[in-house]
Design a protein around this motif. Structure first.
Motif, short mmCIF file in Angstrom:
data_model
loop_
_atom_site.label_atom_id
_atom_site.label_comp_id
_atom_site.label_asym_id
_atom_site.label_seq_id
_atom_site.Cartn_x
_atom_site.Cartn_y
_atom_site.Cartn_z
N LEU A 188 -3.25 14.90 -6.09
CA LEU A 188 -4.67 14.87 -6.45
C LEU A 188 -5.54 15.64 -5.45
CD1 LEU A 188 -5.11 11.16 -7.57
CD2 LEU A 188 -4.89 13.17 -9.02
N ILE A 189 -5.17 15.55 -4.17
CA ILE A 189 -5.98 16.20 -3.13
C ILE A 189 -5.33 17.47 -2.60
CG2 ILE A 189 -7.11 14.08 -2.43
CD1 ILE A 189 -5.15 13.92 -0.08
N GLY A 190 -4.18 17.84 -3.09
CA GLY A 190 -3.46 19.03 -2.60
C GLY A 190 -2.13 18.63 -2.01
N GLN A 191 -1.14 19.47 -2.20
CA GLN A 191 0.23 19.20 -1.73
C GLN A 191 0.25 19.01 -0.22
OE1 GLN A 191 2.80 18.82 -3.70
NE2 GLN A 191 4.47 18.83 -2.28
N THR A 192 0.88 17.95 0.24
CA THR A 192 1.01 17.71 1.67
C THR A 192 2.38 18.19 2.13
OG1 THR A 192 1.96 15.51 1.40
CG2 THR A 192 -0.45 15.67 1.52
N GLY A 193 2.48 18.53 3.39
CA GLY A 193 3.75 18.98 3.94
C GLY A 193 4.80 17.89 3.91
N TYR A 194 4.36 16.65 4.07
CA TYR A 194 5.29 15.53 4.10
C TYR A 194 6.00 15.36 2.76
CZ TYR A 194 6.98 10.72 4.25
OH TYR A 194 7.76 9.61 4.17
N THR A 195 5.25 15.40 1.68
CA THR A 195 5.88 15.19 0.37
C THR A 195 6.70 16.39 -0.06
OG1 THR A 195 3.87 15.93 -0.76
CG2 THR A 195 4.14 13.56 -0.42
N ARG A 196 6.47 17.54 0.53
CA ARG A 196 7.26 18.72 0.23
C ARG A 196 8.53 18.77 1.10
NH1 ARG A 196 3.86 22.45 1.76
NH2 ARG A 196 5.02 23.02 3.59
N LEU B 281 10.23 16.19 2.73
CA LEU B 281 11.21 15.13 2.62
C LEU B 281 12.31 15.45 1.60
CD1 LEU B 281 12.09 12.39 3.74
CD2 LEU B 281 10.76 11.33 1.92
N PRO B 282 11.97 15.91 0.39
CA PRO B 282 13.05 16.29 -0.54
C PRO B 282 13.89 17.45 0.00
CG PRO B 282 11.00 16.03 -1.74
CD PRO B 282 10.67 15.94 -0.29
N GLN B 283 13.26 18.39 0.71
CA GLN B 283 14.01 19.48 1.31
C GLN B 283 14.97 18.96 2.38
OE1 GLN B 283 11.07 22.19 2.81
NE2 GLN B 283 11.00 23.34 0.88
N ALA B 284 14.53 18.01 3.17
CA ALA B 284 15.39 17.45 4.22
C ALA B 284 16.58 16.71 3.60
CB ALA B 284 14.59 16.52 5.12
N VAL C 205 20.53 17.76 4.04
CA VAL C 205 21.61 16.86 4.48
C VAL C 205 22.78 16.91 3.49
CG1 VAL C 205 22.23 14.43 4.80
CG2 VAL C 205 20.15 15.35 5.84
N PHE C 206 22.48 16.88 2.19
CA PHE C 206 23.56 16.94 1.20
C PHE C 206 24.27 18.29 1.23
CE2 PHE C 206 21.40 13.30 -0.86
CZ PHE C 206 22.50 12.44 -0.87
N PHE C 207 23.54 19.38 1.46
CA PHE C 207 24.16 20.70 1.58
C PHE C 207 25.12 20.73 2.76
CE2 PHE C 207 24.14 24.84 3.70
CZ PHE C 207 24.75 25.61 2.72
N ILE C 208 24.69 20.21 3.90
CA ILE C 208 25.54 20.21 5.10
C ILE C 208 26.78 19.36 4.87
CG2 ILE C 208 25.66 19.55 7.54
CD1 ILE C 208 24.03 22.11 6.91
N LEU C 209 26.60 18.19 4.26
CA LEU C 209 27.76 17.33 3.97
C LEU C 209 28.75 18.04 3.05
CD1 LEU C 209 26.06 13.85 3.56
CD2 LEU C 209 27.49 14.63 5.46
N TRP C 210 28.23 18.72 2.02
CA TRP C 210 29.09 19.45 1.09
C TRP C 210 29.84 20.58 1.81
CZ3 TRP C 210 31.66 18.76 -3.02
CH2 TRP C 210 32.14 19.82 -3.77
N GLN C 211 29.16 21.30 2.68
CA GLN C 211 29.81 22.38 3.43
C GLN C 211 30.88 21.81 4.38
OE1 GLN C 211 29.54 25.72 3.04
NE2 GLN C 211 28.31 25.12 1.28
N LEU C 212 30.62 20.66 4.97
CA LEU C 212 31.62 20.03 5.85
C LEU C 212 32.87 19.64 5.05
CD1 LEU C 212 29.40 17.77 8.11
CD2 LEU C 212 30.75 19.74 8.82
N GLU D 64 13.69 27.09 5.38
CA GLU D 64 12.88 26.26 4.47
C GLU D 64 12.47 24.96 5.14
OE1 GLU D 64 15.32 25.62 1.07
OE2 GLU D 64 14.89 27.58 0.19
N LEU D 65 13.39 24.39 5.90
CA LEU D 65 13.13 23.09 6.52
C LEU D 65 12.18 23.17 7.70
CD1 LEU D 65 13.99 20.12 6.22
CD2 LEU D 65 15.74 20.58 7.94
N LEU D 66 12.33 24.21 8.51
CA LEU D 66 11.57 24.27 9.77
C LEU D 66 10.34 25.17 9.71
CD1 LEU D 66 14.43 24.25 12.41
CD2 LEU D 66 13.10 22.36 11.51
#
Length: 157
Positions: A43-51, A53-56, A60-67, A154-156
């Motif tokens: 409603l007030i504009g996309q926040t960095g936090y809500t963008r 967290l799904p990327q993080a 984690v799932f990408f790294i686990l899959w690569q491992l 993307e994450l950092l």
């Protein structure tokens, strides 16, 4: 950071109102309060936090899959009589620039079995990696850049 702390406080408030102090109650409260924060953010504009967290979580799932994949590849090479290795030292050009980005990328590469970060060039534009399976050097560089490096950026950023 403020929104994350707000999310934690709302999750604790959820637990207090539910009268349950278990992990399930905390996770449910965290998820509900995250959804509320995301809705308000839309409603007030996309926040960095809500963008971020799904990327993080995806990271984690990408790294686990690569491992998992790299462990299976190394294990297969160890238990088969014929060696499938084609080791090489490859210089991968970098798009990451900050110390945190370079360190995270180098550590993730080293963490993955079959690869080892060796050195960073003086100009900090090339990371030298020892790869246990480097049949195609170009494909290996693309794999690092499109997989690990893209997700670190993307994450950092």
């Amino acid at each position: 950071m403020i929104l994350f702390l707000t999310n934690l406080l709302l999750a604790l408030a959820w637990m207090a109102m539910a009268g349950s102090a278990g992990w399930a109650s905390f996770l449910m409260g965290f998820a509900v309060s995250y959804a509320v924060i995301a809705w308000l953010g839309s409603l007030i504009g996309q926040t960095g936090y809500t963008r971020k967290l799904p990327q993080a979580i995806g990271f984690v799932f990408f790294i686990l899959w690569q491992l998992i994949l790299s462990n299976l590849r190394v294990a297969y090479d160890v238990i088969t009589p014929a060696a499938n290795r084609s080791p090489a030292v490859i210089g991968v050009p970098l798009d990451v620039t900050t110390d945190a980005q370079i360190t995270l990328l180098a550590n993730l590469i080293t963490l993955t079995p079959g690869t080892l970060s060796l050195d960073l060039s003086e100009d900090r534009k090339t990371l030298y990696i020892h790869a246990m399976f480097a049949e195609d050097r170009e494909a290996f560089c693309r794999e690092i850049k499109d997989g690990f490096e893209r997700r670190v950026l993307e994450l950092l950023r």
